[in-house]
Design a protein around this motif. Structure first.
Motif, PDB file in Angstrom:
ATOM      1  N   ARG A  39      16.478  17.750 -13.634  1.00 14.80           N
ATOM      2  CA  ARG A  39      15.494  18.227 -14.603  1.00 14.80           C
ATOM      3  C   ARG A  39      15.322  19.737 -14.552  1.00 14.80           C
ATOM      4  O   ARG A  39      14.610  20.306 -15.376  1.00 14.80           O
ATOM      5  N   GLY A  40      15.973  20.376 -13.589  1.00 16.87           N
ATOM      6  CA  GLY A  40      15.841  21.813 -13.488  1.00 16.87           C
ATOM      7  C   GLY A  40      16.985  22.564 -14.141  1.00 16.87           C
ATOM      8  O   GLY A  40      16.771  23.518 -14.891  1.00 16.87           O
ATOM      9  N   GLY A  41      18.231  22.133 -13.869  1.00 19.79           N
ATOM     10  CA  GLY A  41      19.379  22.857 -14.374  1.00 19.79           C
ATOM     11  C   GLY A  41      19.994  22.271 -15.619  1.00 19.79           C
ATOM     12  O   GLY A  41      20.922  22.869 -16.183  1.00 19.79           O
ATOM     13  N   PRO A  93      19.448  17.225  -7.122  1.00 20.51           N
ATOM     14  CA  PRO A  93      20.561  16.700  -7.929  1.00 20.51           C
ATOM     15  C   PRO A  93      21.570  17.769  -8.347  1.00 20.51           C
ATOM     16  O   PRO A  93      22.772  17.506  -8.410  1.00 20.51           O
ATOM     17  N   GLU A  94      21.101  18.972  -8.637  1.00 14.88           N
ATOM     18  CA  GLU A  94      22.019  20.037  -9.043  1.00 14.88           C
ATOM     19  C   GLU A  94      23.011  20.345  -7.931  1.00 14.88           C
ATOM     20  O   GLU A  94      24.215  20.522  -8.174  1.00 14.88           O
ATOM     21  N   GLU A 146      25.980  11.550 -12.993  1.00 17.06           N
ATOM     22  CA  GLU A 146      24.690  10.965 -12.650  1.00 17.06           C
ATOM     23  C   GLU A 146      23.705  12.029 -12.179  1.00 17.06           C
ATOM     24  O   GLU A 146      22.542  12.050 -12.570  1.00 17.06           O
ATOM     25  N   MET A 147      24.190  12.930 -11.315  1.00 13.62           N
ATOM     26  CA  MET A 147      23.293  13.971 -10.815  1.00 13.62           C
ATOM     27  C   MET A 147      22.902  14.949 -11.927  1.00 13.62           C
ATOM     28  O   MET A 147      21.767  15.411 -11.982  1.00 13.62           O
ATOM     29  N   ARG A 148      23.799  15.248 -12.832  1.00 14.82           N
ATOM     30  CA  ARG A 148      23.448  16.105 -13.970  1.00 14.82           C
ATOM     31  C   ARG A 148      22.416  15.410 -14.862  1.00 14.82           C
ATOM     32  O   ARG A 148      21.514  16.054 -15.395  1.00 14.82           O
TER      33      ARG A 148
END
Length: 649
Positions: free
Chosen positions: A508-510, A470-471, A502-504
């Motif tokens: 869950r990592g960035g 996603p990031e 949406e991707m942000r």
């Protein structure tokens, strides 16, 4: 290849007439008279033939037009012309026009010092001209080769004419050298034609030639290469071929794959229109000068293709793969809406002849770019292309890509879906193919037939290739959003902003947990400030809740006691009244009346625009109004912002 029918017309030279029959074959043998005799070499008496052959010396001129040769007769002729010093037969001027070679004909290693003529010759068996040296012009027009025709390593110092020649079996011109014009116009190759490593120093003419399979791997075309209206029934290979002059494939038709892998075009300014039933592979090809390509095919591969100058690609029907292409200068790819036309004069709208695209009948004329991964998109312009399957991951300077005309992207799934017992529906927006793949993988979907009701994992993507995180997809959306904004397409950029958020939200990592919570609330209340209906819906809910709370707890009873007291001095005079009012009390009795609803509605509507309704409220009502005056204007502002983002110019 069938035997030729007897020619009813007599030849132009004095001929043998052996076997002539006034009823069935008035011409008879068409072989030219051997000098000093009245018969051809094939029908010359044995002693006379031996005497003639004995008189020949290396490099002698010979004329055996129309003569029928057997293997033994040809061998005798080659022995008579054998040059002991060179170890090979040596011809001067040699004429074999209309000659017939009934067995294998082997001229390997021979040398022709003068003109060599094989016009209309018929080779019934295998033919070997391997490493033959033709020092002057050689003519094979309308010649017929029933077996394998071998010209491997042959050297053609003069013009070589094979126009109209027919090759029933393999034609091997591997590593041949054509120092002058090579003419293969209207030639027919019924089996593989091998020109691997062949060097064409002059112009190469293959106009209207018909190939079954053609291989020009590592061939070099130093002059112009003409394949106008050529037809290729099987795979055509131009792998690592080098075209140093103009290259013309106008109206060429490929029934299978056309491979130009690693080919070099150093002077070609125009290529096409080309029609290919399967794919045109330009992977690793090099274009050094400005060029225009016209291609109608089901697939066009440009992986690692290098464009050292400007280029314009007009495409029909095809899926285009640009993975890791090197764009040193601007390159434009445009979907061509109408059939291509050639430059040949014929009645048409554009003044040319419409190119036959019947082999692509039934294909949808929708140009789909499937990948720009690894491409410097700053030099890429796409016009009227379908990007619904395009993979953008790995592209550079994606924010500078130019999208002109009607470029379409994938969309969210349609229809109602269920999450547990709750139905839901995806809001329509543009999405990247990477998001389709990621959501399909997250949902545990496998490869399926294309459907508008599901996220697609992508049939062109190997199952071993994982979609970006996603990031990374947020970065793709951000760059494409900027490209749309720079193109003054603010409404179009809104969908990519939505995708970025949406991707942000799913990263869950960035993205920290607090930020994800904030983004989740932003999405829930207004779709990141892009869904006016959602914000208005929440505003309506908030207003309804406010009204209900005010009616239940915020409005005091209307019968609050009011008292007026006054002092009247004796004898009359000024009267002074003191009016007292009780503090508002929590309501009792029936609180949900029409009158109380009207008052609550008035307070709520005023709170939306930060106004006070001047209405007596209980303590609870005061806090309800304060909360309403804080939250509801925000929801109204989000709705206005969403509308603005959709109509902004």
């Amino acid at each position: 290849m069938s035997e030729p029918s007897p020619n009813p017309e007599p030849p132009l030279w004095p001929h043998c007439r052996h076997g002539a029959d006034p009823a069935t074959d008035p011409v008879g043998c068409r072989g030219i008279h051997v000098p000093g005799y009245t018969a051809c070499l094939a029908h010359l008496a044995g002693t006379d033939r031996d005497a003639y052959l004995a008189s020949l010396v290396p490099s002698a001129d010979i004329d055996h037009r129309g003569t029928p040769f057997t293997e033994s007769l040809l061998s005798s002729l080659l022995r008579a012309l054998h040059d002991p010093a060179a170890g090979q037969p040596h011809f001067g001027t040699a004429w074999f026009d209309e000659a017939q070679f009934s067995g294998d004909a082997w001229f390997a290693h021979a040398r022709f010092a003068g003109v060599a003529g094989f016009t209309h010759a018929h080779f019934c068996g295998d033919t070997g001209f391997d490493r033959v040296q033709f020092s002057d012009a050689v003519r094979f027009e309308e010649a017929r080769f029933s077996g394998i025709a071998g010209f491997t390593g042959a050297q053609f110092s003069g013009a070589a004419r094979f126009d109209g020649a027919r090759f029933a079996d393999g034609a091997l011109f591997t590593r041949a050298e054509f120092s002058h014009t090579a003419g293969f116009g209207r030639a027919q190759f019924s089996n593989d034609a091998r020109f691997d490593g062949t060097h064409f120093s002059g112009d190469a003419w293959f106009a209207q030639a018909q190939f079954s399979g053609a291989w020009f791997d590592a061939a070099r075309f130093s002059g112009d290469a003409w394949f106008i209206h050529g037809k290729f029934s099987r795979t055509a290979g131009f792998i690592r071929a080098k075209f140093s002059g103009d290259t013309w494939f106008e109206g060429a038709q490929f029934s299978d794959i056309a491979r130009f892998t690693g080919a070099q075009f150093t002077a070609a300014s125009w290529l096409g229109p080309v029609v290919c039933m399967k794919e045109v592979d330009l992977s690793g090809a090099l274009f050094e000068v400005p060029v225009t390509l016209q291609i109608a095919a089901r697939m066009v591969r440009c992986g690692r293709t290098r464009w050292d100058s400007t280029a314009t690609l007009f495409i029909r029907y095809a899926r285009v793969d640009l993975s890791y292409a090197v764009l040193s200068c601007p390159v434009a790819i445009s979907a061509y809406p109408t059939p291509f036309t050639s430059g040949d004069p014929a009645p048409s709208i554009s003044g040319g002849r419409v190119v036959d695209e019947s082999m692509l009948a039934g294909s949808e004329n929708r140009v789909r770019v499937v990948s720009v991964g690894g491409v410097d998109a700053a030099n890429l312009a796409l016009t009227d292309t379908d990007l619904s399957e395009c993979r953008f991951a790995g592209a550079f300077h994606l924010d500078q890509i130019r999208l002109e005309g009607s470029c379409t992207f994938a969309s969210t799934p349609t229809g109602l879906h269920r999450r547990g017992i709750w139905p839901y529906k995806w809001t329509r927006r543009r999405v990247l193919a990477e998001e389709h793949h990621w959501r399909a993988q997250t949902a545990g979907l496998t490869l399926q037939a294309p459907s508008f009701q599901h996220w697609r994992i992508g049939h062109h993507t190997p199952s071993s290739v994982l979609p970006p995180a996603p990031e990374a997809m947020a970065a793709l959306y951000r760059q494409l959003r900027k490209a749309f904004e720079d193109g003054k397409n603010e409404p179009g950029a809104a969908d990519f902003y939505y995708g970025e958020m949406e991707m942000r939200r799913h990263d869950r990592g960035g993205t920290s947990r607090a930020e994800r919570g904030l983004l989740h609330g932003y999405w829930l209340l207004s779709g990141y400030g892009l869904r006016a209906s959602r914000a208005l819906g929440w505003l309506a809910v908030a207003m309804l809740v406010t009204i209900m709370l005010l009616m239940g707890f915020g409005l005091p009873n209307d019968n609050s006691k009011q008292e007026a007291t006054g002092t009247v001095p004796p004898g009359g005079g000024q009267v002074t009244f003191e009016i007292g009012k009780d503090d508002p009390h929590n309501p009792t009795g029936n609180r949900f009346t029409g009158e109380r609803f009207e008052k609550a509605l008035n307070v709520t509507l005023n709170s939306v625009v930060f106004r006070s309704a001047d209405q007596d409220l209980t303590t609870a009502g005061t806090y309800i109004e304060m909360t309403s005056r804080l939250a509801e204007p925000v929801l109204l502002g989000l709705a206005v912002l969403a509308v603005r983002n959709r109509v902004k110019r």
